[in-house]
Design an enzyme around this catalytic site. Structure first.
Site, mmCIF file in Angstrom:
data_model
loop_
_atom_site.group_PDB
_atom_site.id
_atom_site.type_symbol
_atom_site.label_atom_id
_atom_site.label_comp_id
_atom_site.label_asym_id
_atom_site.label_seq_id
_atom_site.Cartn_x
_atom_site.Cartn_y
_atom_site.Cartn_z
ATOM 1 N N PRO A 10 82.489 16.451 83.880
ATOM 2 C CA PRO A 10 82.260 15.863 85.200
ATOM 3 C C PRO A 10 81.133 14.832 85.234
ATOM 4 C CG PRO A 10 81.438 18.117 85.103
ATOM 5 C CD PRO A 10 82.232 17.892 83.851
ATOM 6 N N ASN A 11 81.365 13.847 86.074
ATOM 7 C CA ASN A 11 80.417 12.753 86.366
ATOM 8 C C ASN A 11 80.297 11.726 85.248
ATOM 9 O OD1 ASN A 11 79.609 13.855 88.963
ATOM 10 N ND2 ASN A 11 78.599 15.462 87.783
ATOM 11 N N ARG A 18 75.636 5.663 86.509
ATOM 12 C CA ARG A 18 74.964 6.939 86.775
ATOM 13 C C ARG A 18 73.664 7.024 85.956
ATOM 14 N NH1 ARG A 18 76.683 12.652 84.004
ATOM 15 N NH2 ARG A 18 75.182 13.923 85.136
ATOM 16 N N TYR A 23 71.324 8.029 80.829
ATOM 17 C CA TYR A 23 72.616 8.044 80.126
ATOM 18 C C TYR A 23 73.034 6.700 79.545
ATOM 19 C CZ TYR A 23 72.955 12.587 82.376
ATOM 20 O OH TYR A 23 72.711 13.876 82.773
ATOM 21 N N ASN A 74 82.026 16.496 75.402
ATOM 22 C CA ASN A 74 80.802 16.467 76.202
ATOM 23 C C ASN A 74 81.145 17.197 77.498
ATOM 24 O OD1 ASN A 74 78.608 16.056 77.816
ATOM 25 N ND2 ASN A 74 78.367 13.886 77.314
ATOM 26 N N ALA A 77 77.897 18.911 82.957
ATOM 27 C CA ALA A 77 77.257 20.040 83.651
ATOM 28 C C ALA A 77 77.931 21.378 83.344
ATOM 29 C CB ALA A 77 77.270 19.788 85.159
ATOM 30 N N HIS A 80 76.505 24.160 81.004
ATOM 31 C CA HIS A 80 75.499 25.137 81.424
ATOM 32 C C HIS A 80 76.065 26.207 82.356
ATOM 33 C CE1 HIS A 80 73.262 21.803 79.812
ATOM 34 N NE2 HIS A 80 73.590 21.020 80.831
ATOM 35 N N ASP A 87 85.975 29.864 76.830
ATOM 36 C CA ASP A 87 87.150 30.678 76.511
ATOM 37 C C ASP A 87 88.344 29.806 76.126
ATOM 38 O OD1 ASP A 87 85.722 32.962 76.981
ATOM 39 O OD2 ASP A 87 86.638 33.426 78.908
ATOM 40 N N GLU A 98 80.025 19.695 70.076
ATOM 41 C CA GLU A 98 79.493 19.471 71.423
ATOM 42 C C GLU A 98 78.559 18.260 71.379
ATOM 43 O OE1 GLU A 98 77.670 23.039 73.022
ATOM 44 O OE2 GLU A 98 76.369 21.853 74.331
ATOM 45 N N HIS A 100 76.054 15.560 73.647
ATOM 46 C CA HIS A 100 75.358 15.160 74.876
ATOM 47 C C HIS A 100 74.683 13.822 74.638
ATOM 48 C CE1 HIS A 100 76.036 19.058 76.610
ATOM 49 N NE2 HIS A 100 75.657 19.589 75.449
ATOM 50 N N LEU A 101 74.827 12.942 75.595
ATOM 51 C CA LEU A 101 74.180 11.630 75.484
ATOM 52 C C LEU A 101 72.662 11.782 75.514
ATOM 53 C CD1 LEU A 101 76.598 9.951 77.983
ATOM 54 C CD2 LEU A 101 76.278 9.147 75.645
ATOM 55 N N SER A 102 72.180 12.590 76.450
ATOM 56 C CA SER A 102 70.732 12.797 76.588
ATOM 57 C C SER A 102 70.296 13.973 75.721
ATOM 58 C CB SER A 102 70.389 13.075 78.057
ATOM 59 O OG SER A 102 70.975 14.301 78.463
ATOM 60 N N ARG A 107 64.861 18.192 78.846
ATOM 61 C CA ARG A 107 65.037 17.978 80.285
ATOM 62 C C ARG A 107 64.741 19.276 81.067
ATOM 63 N NH1 ARG A 107 70.511 14.934 81.249
ATOM 64 N NH2 ARG A 107 69.520 14.734 83.306
ATOM 65 N N ARG A 111 69.099 23.131 81.505
ATOM 66 C CA ARG A 111 69.984 22.407 80.589
ATOM 67 C C ARG A 111 69.860 22.889 79.138
ATOM 68 N NH1 ARG A 111 71.957 18.097 83.756
ATOM 69 N NH2 ARG A 111 70.439 17.507 85.324
HETATM 70 C C1 DQA Z 1 75.063 15.631 79.580
HETATM 71 C C2 DQA Z 1 73.874 16.549 79.863
HETATM 72 C C3 DQA Z 1 74.205 17.551 80.947
HETATM 73 O O1 DQA Z 1 73.100 18.404 81.181
HETATM 74 C C4 DQA Z 1 74.545 16.831 82.232
HETATM 75 O O2 DQA Z 1 74.927 17.760 83.223
HETATM 76 C C5 DQA Z 1 75.564 15.774 82.047
HETATM 77 C C6 DQA Z 1 75.555 14.965 80.841
HETATM 78 C C7 DQA Z 1 74.713 14.529 78.568
HETATM 79 O O3 DQA Z 1 75.639 13.894 78.070
HETATM 80 O O4 DQA Z 1 73.528 14.261 78.315
HETATM 81 O O5 DQA Z 1 76.352 15.506 82.948
HETATM 82 O O6 DQA Z 1 76.104 16.412 79.012
#
Ligand code: DQA
Length: 147
Positions: A10-11, A18, A23, A74, A77, A80, A87, A98, A100-102, A107, A111
């Protein structure tokens, strides 16, 4: 030909707009284009998916069961929060990385927990788009190790 799925949670559809200081400035389309270019050069086939809805992500993961050799995800959210994504990934029994960009460890404390990390082949966090590319580059090596 090796086939991998690249799944964005998501997002991430708003990447580029964003929180660019967290990011980066690249859109999801830019990221997917870079992944596709690298995958082509490695003769990997890639299927992409993004959703803001947990059940759609679960259903897409299910659709990978007989279709892909590995997954790059990725979970955003849902990293977490989501036992359902964990599952689903365990249900299809495919290795996954897995991404994550950040740097999630640097943080907010919430997270730092991932529902997926202990089952992942690896977690790459904080390298921006390079994290996805490193994950793509890894697959041919991983397959050789397995065989
Ligand atoms: C994220 C890190 C997550 O904590 C956050 O909710 C995201 C992006 C990242 O790519 O850094 O939406 O997965």
């Amino acid at each position: 030909m090796l086939e991998i799925a690249v799944i964005h949670g998501p997002n991430l559809n708003l990447l580029g707009r964003r929180e660019p200081s967290v990011y980066g400035h690249q859109s999801l389309q830019d990221i997917n284009a870079s992944i596709q270019k690298l995958a082509d050069s490695l003769s990997l086939s890639v299927r992409f998916f993004q959703s803001n809805a947990e059940h759609e992500l679960v259903e897409f993961i299910h659709s990978c069961i007989d279709a892909v050799d590995g997954v790059i995800i990725n979970p955003a959210a849902f990293t977490h929060t989501s036992v359902a994504l964990r599952d689903a990934l365990l249900a299809i029994d495919k290795p996954f990385i897995e991404v994550h960009l950040s740097n999630v460890a640097a943080r907010e404390p919430f997270r730092t927990h991932s529902y997926l990390a202990d089952k992942a082949v690896a977690t790459i966090s904080g390298l921006g788009i390079e994290g996805y590319l490193a994950a793509v580059r890894f697959w041919p090596t991983y397959k050789l190790q397995e065989s």
